[in-house]
Design a protein around this motif. Structure first.
Motif, PDB file in Angstrom:
ATOM      1  N   GLU A  30      33.347  26.344 -24.243  1.00 27.71           N
ATOM      2  CA  GLU A  30      34.299  27.613 -23.554  1.00 27.71           C
ATOM      3  C   GLU A  30      34.722  27.902 -22.446  1.00 27.71           C
ATOM      4  OE1 GLU A  30      33.838  32.170 -25.395  1.00 27.71           O
ATOM      5  OE2 GLU A  30      33.795  29.930 -26.001  1.00 27.71           O
ATOM      6  N   LYS A 127      24.602  29.171 -27.346  1.00 21.42           N
ATOM      7  CA  LYS A 127      23.758  29.539 -26.555  1.00 21.42           C
ATOM      8  C   LYS A 127      24.949  28.880 -25.050  1.00 21.42           C
ATOM      9  CE  LYS A 127      21.312  32.600 -28.326  1.00 21.42           C
ATOM     10  NZ  LYS A 127      21.961  33.891 -28.059  1.00 21.42           N
ATOM     11  N   GLU A 130      27.574  30.612 -24.231  1.00 22.73           N
ATOM     12  CA  GLU A 130      27.434  32.044 -23.732  1.00 22.73           C
ATOM     13  C   GLU A 130      26.669  32.096 -22.235  1.00 22.73           C
ATOM     14  OE1 GLU A 130      24.105  34.152 -25.425  1.00 22.73           O
ATOM     15  OE2 GLU A 130      25.111  34.137 -27.738  1.00 22.73           O
ATOM     16  N   GLN A 133      29.623  31.789 -20.344  1.00 19.03           N
ATOM     17  CA  GLN A 133      30.477  32.485 -20.220  1.00 19.03           C
ATOM     18  C   GLN A 133      30.536  33.586 -19.292  1.00 19.03           C
ATOM     19  OE1 GLN A 133      30.193  34.776 -24.288  1.00 19.03           O
ATOM     20  NE2 GLN A 133      31.854  33.707 -25.038  1.00 19.03           N
TER      21      GLN A 133
END
Length: 145
Positions: A30, A127, A130, A133
């Protein structure tokens, strides 16, 4: 969200590595997706050890723009896991407020190994992604302020 030119640190627990390696993979993927920033990964024995390493990272001269804390605390038959999660969470919250460096919470506290696996990339997303992010967004917000 743009991670370009930013520095991130990821502190990841080796305890429950079946889960935490997937959280780490998701987080790194990510971070790269949003601009391929500079990323330092630090492995620690368990979740308990995350705060002291984060403290070192956020107080050094070349501190990161944000830190990701990744771990997995499985609930057991005693209150140990709840106490551990609470203490680690409080320590990380204190560090981020005191030092002005966002610390993204990527520490799972599931009841079972299956729930942990579901949250590290199976049924309920990853997670670690997440947390990445959140770290990118907070680093960007603080840069604008």
């Amino acid at each position: 969200m743009d991670a370009s030119g930013k520095r991130f640190a990821v502190v990841v627990s080796r305890w429950n590595e079946l889960v935490t390696k997937e959280l780490l993979a998701g987080a790194l993927d990510e971070l790269r997706r949003f601009g391929d920033p500079e990323v330092e990964v630090v492995h620690v024995p368990g979740t308990w050890e995350i705060p002291i390493v984060v403290r070192k990272l956020v107080t050094r001269d070349n501190r990161p723009d944000a830190v990701l804390a990744l771990g997995c605390i499985l609930q057991g038959q005693t209150p140990h896991a709840k106490l551990l999660g609470s203490d680690v969470g409080a320590a990380l919250m204190s560090l981020q407020v005191e030092h002005g460096v966002p610390i993204a919470w990527g520490v799972l506290t599931p009841d079972t190994q299956d729930q942990a696996l579901d949250r590290s990339g199976l049924k309920y997303g990853n997670k670690g992604r997440e947390a990445a992010q959140a770290a990118i967004e907070l680093a960007s917000v603080l840069e604008r302020l």
